[in-house]
Design a protein around this motif. Structure first.
Motif, PDB file in Angstrom:
ATOM      1  N   GLU A   6      28.737  31.777  48.456  1.00 22.98           N
ATOM      2  CA  GLU A   6      29.814  31.235  49.302  1.00 22.98           C
ATOM      3  C   GLU A   6      31.140  31.914  48.963  1.00 22.98           C
ATOM      4  N   PHE A   7      31.402  32.065  47.675  1.00 22.71           N
ATOM      5  CA  PHE A   7      32.627  32.719  47.209  1.00 22.71           C
ATOM      6  C   PHE A   7      32.693  34.156  47.719  1.00 22.71           C
ATOM      7  N   LEU A   8      31.603  34.915  47.561  1.00 25.41           N
ATOM      8  CA  LEU A   8      31.584  36.323  47.972  1.00 25.41           C
ATOM      9  C   LEU A   8      31.739  36.475  49.481  1.00 25.41           C
ATOM     10  N   LYS A   9      31.226  35.540  50.247  1.00 31.87           N
ATOM     11  CA  LYS A   9      31.386  35.587  51.708  1.00 31.87           C
ATOM     12  C   LYS A   9      32.819  35.279  52.125  1.00 31.87           C
ATOM     13  N   ALA A  10      33.507  34.451  51.332  1.00 32.16           N
ATOM     14  CA  ALA A  10      34.849  33.989  51.703  1.00 32.16           C
ATOM     15  C   ALA A  10      35.970  34.930  51.286  1.00 32.16           C
ATOM     16  N   GLN A  11      35.793  35.654  50.193  1.00 28.91           N
ATOM     17  CA  GLN A  11      36.876  36.493  49.679  1.00 28.91           C
ATOM     18  C   GLN A  11      37.090  37.731  50.552  1.00 28.91           C
ATOM     19  N   LYS A  12      38.218  38.400  50.359  1.00 31.25           N
ATOM     20  CA  LYS A  12      38.596  39.519  51.228  1.00 31.25           C
ATOM     21  C   LYS A  12      38.692  40.867  50.521  1.00 31.25           C
ATOM     22  N   ILE A  13      38.878  40.881  49.206  1.00 36.21           N
ATOM     23  CA  ILE A  13      39.062  42.151  48.494  1.00 36.21           C
ATOM     24  C   ILE A  13      38.007  42.300  47.396  1.00 36.21           C
ATOM     25  N   CYS A  61      30.989  46.492  40.968  1.00 35.29           N
ATOM     26  CA  CYS A  61      32.098  45.948  41.756  1.00 35.29           C
ATOM     27  C   CYS A  61      32.455  44.559  41.252  1.00 35.29           C
ATOM     28  N   CYS A  62      33.660  44.137  41.613  1.00 34.56           N
ATOM     29  CA  CYS A  62      34.200  42.874  41.115  1.00 34.56           C
ATOM     30  C   CYS A  62      35.007  42.201  42.217  1.00 34.56           C
ATOM     31  N   VAL A  63      34.796  40.886  42.345  1.00 39.45           N
ATOM     32  CA  VAL A  63      35.589  40.044  43.239  1.00 39.45           C
ATOM     33  C   VAL A  63      36.019  38.852  42.398  1.00 39.45           C
ATOM     34  N   ASP A  64      37.329  38.584  42.340  1.00 40.59           N
ATOM     35  CA  ASP A  64      37.780  37.466  41.522  1.00 40.59           C
ATOM     36  C   ASP A  64      39.074  36.875  42.047  1.00 40.59           C
ATOM     37  N   VAL A  65      39.359  35.652  41.594  1.00 35.68           N
ATOM     38  CA  VAL A  65      40.598  34.958  41.966  1.00 35.68           C
ATOM     39  C   VAL A  65      41.118  34.195  40.766  1.00 35.68           C
ATOM     40  N   GLY A  66      42.409  33.893  40.819  1.00 33.48           N
ATOM     41  CA  GLY A  66      43.011  32.997  39.847  1.00 33.48           C
ATOM     42  C   GLY A  66      43.565  33.680  38.618  1.00 33.48           C
ATOM     43  N   ILE A  67      44.653  33.108  38.114  1.00 31.60           N
ATOM     44  CA  ILE A  67      45.239  33.581  36.860  1.00 31.60           C
ATOM     45  C   ILE A  67      45.438  32.428  35.881  1.00 31.60           C
ATOM     46  N   ASN A  68      45.253  31.195  36.359  1.00 33.51           N
ATOM     47  CA  ASN A  68      45.413  30.028  35.498  1.00 33.51           C
ATOM     48  C   ASN A  68      44.197  29.119  35.620  1.00 33.51           C
ATOM     49  N   ALA A  69      43.647  28.695  34.469  1.00 34.68           N
ATOM     50  CA  ALA A  69      42.558  27.717  34.486  1.00 34.68           C
ATOM     51  C   ALA A  69      43.105  26.427  35.074  1.00 34.68           C
ATOM     52  N   ASN A  71      41.391  27.374  37.804  1.00 37.84           N
ATOM     53  CA  ASN A  71      41.134  28.024  39.096  1.00 37.84           C
ATOM     54  C   ASN A  71      40.768  29.497  38.960  1.00 37.84           C
ATOM     55  N   ILE A  72      40.122  29.870  37.876  1.00 36.75           N
ATOM     56  CA  ILE A  72      39.706  31.255  37.672  1.00 36.75           C
ATOM     57  C   ILE A  72      38.208  31.357  37.953  1.00 36.75           C
ATOM     58  N   TYR A  73      37.863  32.251  38.867  1.00 35.83           N
ATOM     59  CA  TYR A  73      36.451  32.435  39.232  1.00 35.83           C
ATOM     60  C   TYR A  73      36.252  33.894  39.612  1.00 35.83           C
ATOM     61  N   GLY A  74      35.157  34.463  39.189  1.00 32.83           N
ATOM     62  CA  GLY A  74      34.908  35.849  39.534  1.00 32.83           C
ATOM     63  C   GLY A  74      33.445  36.209  39.461  1.00 32.83           C
ATOM     64  N   VAL A  75      33.124  37.306  40.132  1.00 32.30           N
ATOM     65  CA  VAL A  75      31.759  37.829  40.161  1.00 32.30           C
ATOM     66  C   VAL A  75      31.828  39.337  39.976  1.00 32.30           C
ATOM     67  N   MET A  76      31.031  39.838  39.037  1.00 30.56           N
ATOM     68  CA  MET A  76      30.887  41.276  38.844  1.00 30.56           C
ATOM     69  C   MET A  76      29.432  41.613  39.102  1.00 30.56           C
ATOM     70  N   THR A  77      29.212  42.729  39.786  1.00 28.27           N
ATOM     71  CA  THR A  77      27.837  43.169  40.038  1.00 28.27           C
ATOM     72  C   THR A  77      27.670  44.613  39.614  1.00 28.27           C
ATOM     73  N   GLN A  78      26.443  44.940  39.298  1.00 30.86           N
ATOM     74  CA  GLN A  78      26.044  46.321  39.035  1.00 30.86           C
ATOM     75  C   GLN A  78      24.813  46.576  39.882  1.00 30.86           C
ATOM     76  N   GLY A  79      24.718  47.770  40.446  1.00 34.71           N
ATOM     77  CA  GLY A  79      23.564  48.074  41.269  1.00 34.71           C
ATOM     78  C   GLY A  79      23.611  49.470  41.824  1.00 34.71           C
ATOM     79  N   ASN A 132      33.872  31.462  35.235  1.00 35.51           N
ATOM     80  CA  ASN A 132      34.577  30.319  35.815  1.00 35.51           C
ATOM     81  C   ASN A 132      35.325  29.623  34.687  1.00 35.51           C
ATOM     82  N   TYR A 133      36.678  29.568  34.794  1.00 34.55           N
ATOM     83  CA  TYR A 133      37.485  28.906  33.765  1.00 34.55           C
ATOM     84  C   TYR A 133      38.442  27.918  34.403  1.00 34.55           C
TER      85      TYR A 133
END
Length: 133
Positions: A6-13, A61-69, A71-79, A132-133
């Motif tokens: 859901e997060f990866l579908k919603a993010q833009k960068i 690649c990496c998609v992430d948001v937030g700088i303060n707990a 609300n920090i969430y991110g996904v990194m992939t390798q492939g 997720n922090y």
């Protein structure tokens, strides 16, 4: 659908890392689409990222948001990445990607980007890391 998808579908960068001819990471922010557990990035075959993928399909690649707990969430992939070059398929996918960023593809910038897109980088992730922090 799980939270990660859901997060990866919603993010833009997405920040895409490829490896250049000198084995140096090349990292660029890109617009993308996430569908069927794959990432799609429209580009031009003259770009460094496309040239790099042609020579070395390994990417991260990496998609992430937030700088303060909390609300920090991110996904990194390798492939592995593939270049899609078939014109009709490229334009169909490019339109779907651009539709995430423009209200209409009649927009001047959208038209220019669509005209310039002659390949799609398709990323097939092998590993996901989520934080997720």
């Amino acid at each position: 659908m799980n939270k990660r998808d859901e997060f990866l579908k919603a993010q833009k960068i997405l920040r895409l890392s490829t490896i250049d001819k000198n084995k140096t990471p090349h990292i660029v922010p890109v617009w993308y689409m996430y569908s069927a557990k794959k990432f799609y990035i429209g580009t031009n075959t003259k770009t460094q990222k496309a040239k790099n993928v042609k020579k070395n399909k390994r990417v991260s690649c990496c998609v992430d948001v937030g700088i303060n707990a909390p609300n920090i969430y991110g996904v990194m992939t390798q492939g592995n990445a593939n270049l899609i070059l078939e014109h009709t398929k490229v334009k169909t996918i490019a339109k779907k990607i651009l539709s995430r960023y423009f209200n209409t593809l009649e927009n001047k910038s959208a038209k220019e980007l669509l005209d310039d897109t002659d390949c799609i980088i398709e990323i097939v992730p092998e590993k996901f890391t989520v934080w997720n922090y």
